[in-house]
Design a protein around this motif. Structure first.
Motif, short mmCIF file in Angstrom:
data_model
loop_
_atom_site.label_atom_id
_atom_site.label_comp_id
_atom_site.label_asym_id
_atom_site.label_seq_id
_atom_site.Cartn_x
_atom_site.Cartn_y
_atom_site.Cartn_z
N SER A 21 -11.14 0.97 7.60
CA SER A 21 -9.95 1.80 7.40
C SER A 21 -8.74 0.91 7.28
O SER A 21 -8.69 -0.19 7.85
CB SER A 21 -9.75 2.75 8.59
N CYS A 22 -7.76 1.39 6.55
CA CYS A 22 -6.49 0.67 6.40
C CYS A 22 -5.39 1.71 6.52
O CYS A 22 -5.23 2.56 5.63
CB CYS A 22 -6.44 -0.05 5.07
N ALA A 23 -4.65 1.62 7.60
CA ALA A 23 -3.55 2.55 7.84
C ALA A 23 -2.24 1.94 7.36
O ALA A 23 -1.93 0.78 7.65
CB ALA A 23 -3.46 2.86 9.32
N GLY A 26 5.05 4.12 6.73
CA GLY A 26 5.99 4.63 5.75
C GLY A 26 5.55 5.93 5.12
O GLY A 26 4.41 6.37 5.27
N ARG A 27 6.47 6.52 4.35
CA ARG A 27 6.21 7.82 3.74
C ARG A 27 5.94 7.72 2.25
O ARG A 27 5.90 8.72 1.56
CB ARG A 27 7.41 8.73 3.98
N THR A 28 5.72 6.50 1.75
CA THR A 28 5.54 6.32 0.31
C THR A 28 4.14 5.86 -0.04
O THR A 28 3.92 5.33 -1.12
CB THR A 28 6.56 5.29 -0.21
N PHE A 29 3.20 6.08 0.85
CA PHE A 29 1.84 5.60 0.62
C PHE A 29 1.28 6.09 -0.70
O PHE A 29 0.62 5.35 -1.42
CB PHE A 29 0.96 6.07 1.78
N ASN A 74 -4.14 10.62 1.43
CA ASN A 74 -2.69 10.43 1.38
C ASN A 74 -1.98 11.16 2.51
O ASN A 74 -0.89 10.75 2.93
CB ASN A 74 -2.15 10.86 0.02
N ALA A 75 -2.56 12.22 3.01
CA ALA A 75 -1.95 12.94 4.13
C ALA A 75 -2.00 12.11 5.41
O ALA A 75 -1.16 12.27 6.29
CB ALA A 75 -2.67 14.26 4.35
N LYS A 76 -2.98 11.20 5.49
CA LYS A 76 -3.11 10.34 6.67
C LYS A 76 -2.66 8.91 6.41
O LYS A 76 -2.79 8.04 7.28
CB LYS A 76 -4.58 10.33 7.13
#
Length: 124
Positions: A21-23, A26-29, A74-76
């Motif tokens: 996983s890669c978290a 920011g809000r621009t993922f 994208n939600a996560k």
């Protein structure tokens, strides 16, 4: 600025599976194409897989095609790499990376941001 943190690496026997996983912060993922690369000791960092902003386009290195699957939520703010049928030659540090371009690219130099990497070791 995007910060990336990988997780999910570890030691697994040949034939086994892992999910990386890669978290992203920011809000621009969703504005970034995402990629996974890997680097084995003494070797260059090589392309593994990439996925478009919406997730509808994916590319894979020939060496992992049919065994690895890249996906994103994208939600996560997270991108995943499901790795099945692992081989000892898959042993490497795996990095995720973000690319601001609309197109999905496979070259290391195209990516703007990188995580710190997670070690994957496959024993024979």
């Amino acid at each position: 600025q995007v910060q990336l943190v990988e997780s999910g690496g570890g030691l697994v026997q040949a034939g086994g599976s892992l999910r990386l996983s890669c978290a992203a912060s920011g809000r621009t993922f969703s504005r970034y194409s995402m990629g996974w690369f890997r680097q084995a000791p003494g070797k260059e960092r090589d392309f593994v897989a990439a996925i478009s902003r919406s997730g509808d386009i994916t590319y894979y290195a020939d060496s992992v095609k049919g065994r690895f699957t890249i996906s994103r939520d994208n939600a996560k703010n997270t991108v995943y790499l499901q790795m099945n049928s692992l081989k000892p030659e898959d042993t490497a540090v795996y990095y995720c990376a973000a690319d601001h371009a609309v197109v999905v690219r496979r070259t290391r130099s195209a990516y703007d941001y990188w995580g710190q990497g997670t070690q994957v070791t496959v024993s024979s």
